[in-house]
Design an enzyme around this catalytic site. Structure first.
Site, PDB file in Angstrom:
ATOM      1  N   GLN A 144      -4.689  -4.875   7.089  1.00 23.45           N
ATOM      2  CA  GLN A 144      -5.619  -5.882   6.761  1.00 23.45           C
ATOM      3  C   GLN A 144      -5.649  -7.304   7.436  1.00 23.45           C
ATOM      4  O   GLN A 144      -6.463  -8.058   7.324  1.00 23.45           O
ATOM      5  CB  GLN A 144      -5.477  -6.199   5.128  1.00 23.45           C
ATOM      6  CG  GLN A 144      -5.497  -4.904   4.255  1.00 23.45           C
ATOM      7  CD  GLN A 144      -7.075  -4.085   4.334  1.00 23.45           C
ATOM      8  OE1 GLN A 144      -7.931  -5.187   4.466  1.00 23.45           O
ATOM      9  NE2 GLN A 144      -7.083  -3.043   4.203  1.00 23.45           N
ATOM     10  N   CYS A 175      -4.673   2.382  -3.927  1.00 20.84           N
ATOM     11  CA  CYS A 175      -3.367   2.728  -3.500  1.00 20.84           C
ATOM     12  C   CYS A 175      -2.349   1.883  -3.517  1.00 20.84           C
ATOM     13  O   CYS A 175      -1.439   1.761  -2.540  1.00 20.84           O
ATOM     14  CB  CYS A 175      -3.590   3.156  -1.714  1.00 20.84           C
ATOM     15  SG  CYS A 175      -4.794   4.412  -1.551  1.00 20.84           S
ATOM     16  N   ASP A 192       2.888  -3.682   8.178  1.00 20.15           N
ATOM     17  CA  ASP A 192       1.435  -3.059   7.834  1.00 20.15           C
ATOM     18  C   ASP A 192       0.382  -4.166   8.218  1.00 20.15           C
ATOM     19  O   ASP A 192       0.225  -5.098   7.311  1.00 20.15           O
ATOM     20  CB  ASP A 192       1.504  -2.462   6.522  1.00 20.15           C
ATOM     21  CG  ASP A 192       0.071  -2.223   5.993  1.00 20.15           C
ATOM     22  OD1 ASP A 192      -0.813  -2.149   6.838  1.00 20.15           O
ATOM     23  OD2 ASP A 192       0.043  -1.734   4.893  1.00 20.15           O
ATOM     24  N   HIS A 202       0.864  -1.093  -0.168  1.00 20.65           N
ATOM     25  CA  HIS A 202      -0.004  -0.153  -0.054  1.00 20.65           C
ATOM     26  C   HIS A 202       0.882   1.029   0.089  1.00 20.65           C
ATOM     27  O   HIS A 202       2.041   1.286   0.502  1.00 20.65           O
ATOM     28  CB  HIS A 202      -0.880  -0.108   1.303  1.00 20.65           C
ATOM     29  CG  HIS A 202      -1.884   0.931   1.307  1.00 20.65           C
ATOM     30  ND1 HIS A 202      -1.679   2.226   1.644  1.00 20.65           N
ATOM     31  CD2 HIS A 202      -3.381   0.761   1.121  1.00 20.65           C
ATOM     32  CE1 HIS A 202      -2.806   3.213   1.592  1.00 20.65           C
ATOM     33  NE2 HIS A 202      -3.792   1.965   1.119  1.00 20.65           N
ATOM     34  N   LYS A 243     -10.905  -0.056  10.626  1.00 20.79           N
ATOM     35  CA  LYS A 243     -10.943  -1.236   9.620  1.00 20.79           C
ATOM     36  C   LYS A 243     -11.408  -2.547  10.634  1.00 20.79           C
ATOM     37  O   LYS A 243     -11.694  -3.534  10.109  1.00 20.79           O
ATOM     38  CB  LYS A 243      -9.822  -1.583   8.869  1.00 20.79           C
ATOM     39  CG  LYS A 243      -9.392  -0.538   8.111  1.00 20.79           C
ATOM     40  CD  LYS A 243      -7.937  -0.957   7.261  1.00 20.79           C
ATOM     41  CE  LYS A 243      -7.553   0.260   6.215  1.00 20.79           C
ATOM     42  NZ  LYS A 243      -8.494   0.375   4.957  1.00 20.79           N
TER      43      LYS A 243
END
Length: 406
Positions: A199, A360, A196, A119, A222
């Site tokens: 997700q 992104c 990261d 991302h 999220k």
């Protein structure tokens, strides 16, 4: 309709004359009553700044805010609340690591390893760090389905590798990367791993001690929490050695006319009035997710992804991106001859919300040799009937554009 659908008030509506099917949770999840009511209760009943006041409202707000930090610590199994820094989101958290950890330590000849699937939030900060320090960016090679081959990772990691910055789960491909094994590789060479988790943390149990990661960033919005709140987990010894990059109230210990000192961890990184309602809401979101169970959520999301891939694979003219197996709760695809934005527009007319664009991830789009894709992403409030609606909507899209092009 699944058992959790009624917990999410926004889902009980019609869009363009059709019951809403929300398939865009990778962009932001919806919020259950439990979170909405918790945030409302703060503003209605004990809205106050934290840490500074000794009055009743301030004490109650501080207890709720710091209580949320402890919930985050427990949720990801960090060793101490000192390792939990509240931020505005994943982007801010990664930028903090790049600016405060990387910039003072990187130098000419050092290497930062990424994947082409990152991302932009986990790419641009490292581009900037490389430009400012003379370090080099290198990219781990992806397999045809977007997965990583650990043997090739081994060949790419060297003593020059100071940082590996990598997504746990791809927001485009649904790929789950072997973070624990990659962490072991980089640590053997004396480097650190920055993950990261935007997700992954909402969709599976993430244990920072088991994975042995150095930094982990994720966002509340999220994972059923409010927007504007996120978390940076960092090993205490690493955070201790880092300097803050925002200065002002809340993060100071002693201020003189010419010198100042900082509070201890984690507050030295939380300058200014913090995101109080957001943190309290994130704590409520964690309570909600834990009441269901992260293992159950992961199993549910993977099951829906498998079902979506199966159903989409039966359609002619559909290209699906990412691995067939070991995929989390999303599927990214294109419909032959139809731009993804047109696909999303027709689906929206049917009350179905999907994402279209480059997500992104422009370098990944080029790697896939496309300009954009459509993405349907799932969460605990979705079920197979939502995917059936998606398939019907795509059939209608094909019929519409088939008629237009004739």
């Amino acid at each position: 309709m699944n058992r959790y659908w009624n917990d999410f008030p926004i889902l009980n509506q019609e869009v363009n004359g059709h019951p809403l099917v929300y398939l865009d949770s990778s962009a932001t999840s919806q919020k259950p009553f439990q979170v909405i009511e918790t945030v409302e209760a703060y503003y209605k009943g004990y809205n106050s700044n934290v840490h500074r006041g000794v009055h009743t409202l301030g004490t109650k707000a501080t207890d709720a805010y710091e209580g949320a930090r402890e919930k985050v610590r427990r949720f990801i199994n960090a060793r101490s609340i000192k390792e939990i820094v509240f931020t505005r989101g994943t982007t801010t958290a990664i930028n903090l690591v790049a600016a405060s950890y990387a910039l003072p330590r990187l130098q000419q000849g050092d290497e930062i390893l990424l994947t082409p699937a990152e991302h932009h939030s986990n790419l641009i900060p490292w581009q900037q760090a490389a430009k400012r320090t003379g370090a080099a960016l290198k990219y781990l090679p992806l397999e045809e389905d977007g997965t990583l081959d650990l043997e090739k990772v081994k060949e790419t990691v060297t003593p020059k590798t100071k940082i590996i910055a990598i997504q746990h789960v791809s927001n485009v491909l649904g790929t789950v990367h072997p973070i624990k094994e990659i962490a072991e590789l980089v640590h053997k060479h004396g480097g650190v791993i920055v993950v990261d988790g935007a997700q992954s943390v909402p969709h599976m149990k993430v244990d920072v001690r088991d994975l042995d990661v150095d930094f982990l960033a994720f966002s509340g919005h999220k994972m059923c929490g409010p927007t504007g709140i996120g978390v940076l987990y960092g090993r205490e010894e690493l955070l201790e050695a880092m300097e803050p990059i925002e200065f002002g109230g809340e993060m100071i210990d002693h201020v003189d006319l010419f010198e100042s000192t900082w509070k201890e961890l984690p507050w030295k990184f939380e300058g200014g009035t913090p995101i109080i309602a957001g943190a309290i809401g994130l704590g409520a979101a964690i309570d909600y997710l834990e009441s269901i169970g992260m293992d159950q959520i992961e199993e549910h999301d993977r099951k829906l992804a498998r079902y979506a891939v199966e159903q989409l694979s039966k359609m002619d003219g559909i290209t699906i991106y990412g691995p067939k197996e070991n995929r989390t709760g999303l599927v990214t695809f294109n419909l032959d001859g139809v731009h993804p934005h047109d696909v999303a527009t027709v689906l929206d007319a049917e009350g179905i919300a999907v994402r279209a664009g480059h997500h992104c991830c422009q370098p990944l789009m080029r790697w896939l040799n496309v300009t954009a894709t459509a993405r349907a992403s799932f969460y605990l409030y979705n079920d197979e009937t939502d995917i059936d609606r998606l398939i019907k909507g795509l059939q209608k899209t094909k019929e519409y554009f088939g008629h237009v092009f004739r």
